[in-house]
Design an enzyme around this catalytic site. Structure first.
Site: not given
Length: 173
Positions: A117-120, A60
């Protein structure tokens, strides 16, 4: 040491290094199946990992290019968590995993492959999915191709309704 040959893995190894941000590039495309995008929200999107730890490994990410968790807006935070929760429901419907690993690697030193780029990550787990292959053979075996997994997840989406909005209601003036 004996060798295990997996020539189909060359397709993954030989992927040319993309210039710019992979998340921004994929989100900017309109071909969701080719880009492995399963859901587009208002502020975040759900995408399959091109190099999964397990079948169904999802991520995400916010549309906004940022690596700053603390700088996320409240709306981005809420939608990221809402989509993470949706991933658990979706993967549960599609694959019936026994458990999940959910988390972020913030920064290259922490293991982030895409640090800017942040992501889960949401990784489904099954009893016995860690066996001698990754431990002794240093090889991960995935039982399904990426687009086969994509198609199974898209079919499950018809049975697991995505909430209209993950943004919490705010009090009026």
């Amino acid at each position: 040491m004996e060798r295990l040959w997996a020539p189909w893995r060359m397709a993954y190894i030989e992927v040319p290094q993309q210039q710019g941000c992979v998340f921004c590039a994929k989100a900017g495309e309109e071909q969701d199946r080719e880009q492995l995008i399963l859901h587009r929200g208002r502020r975040c999107f759900l995408i399959m990992n091109l190099f999964p730890y397990n079948n169904g490994h999802l991520m995400v990410a916010p549309y906004r290019h940022t690596a700053d968790l603390i700088g996320l807006t409240g709306e981005e935070q809420a939608e990221m968590m809402g989509l993470t929760r949706y991933c658990v429901r979706l993967l549960g419907e599609a694959f019936r995993p026994d458990a999940f690993n959910i988390g972020m690697n913030l920064g290259k030193t922490a293991g982030a492959g895409v640090a800017d780029h942040l992501h889960m990550h949401v990784v489904p787990r099954w009893n016995g999915d860690t066996n001698f292959m990754p431990v002794l053979g240093e090889t991960k075996v995935l039982p399904d191709a990426l687009h086969g997994t994509y198609d199974k997840l898209k079919a499950a989406q018809k049975r697991v309704e995505a909430p209209e909005s993950f943004v919490p209601e705010t009090a009026g003036p």
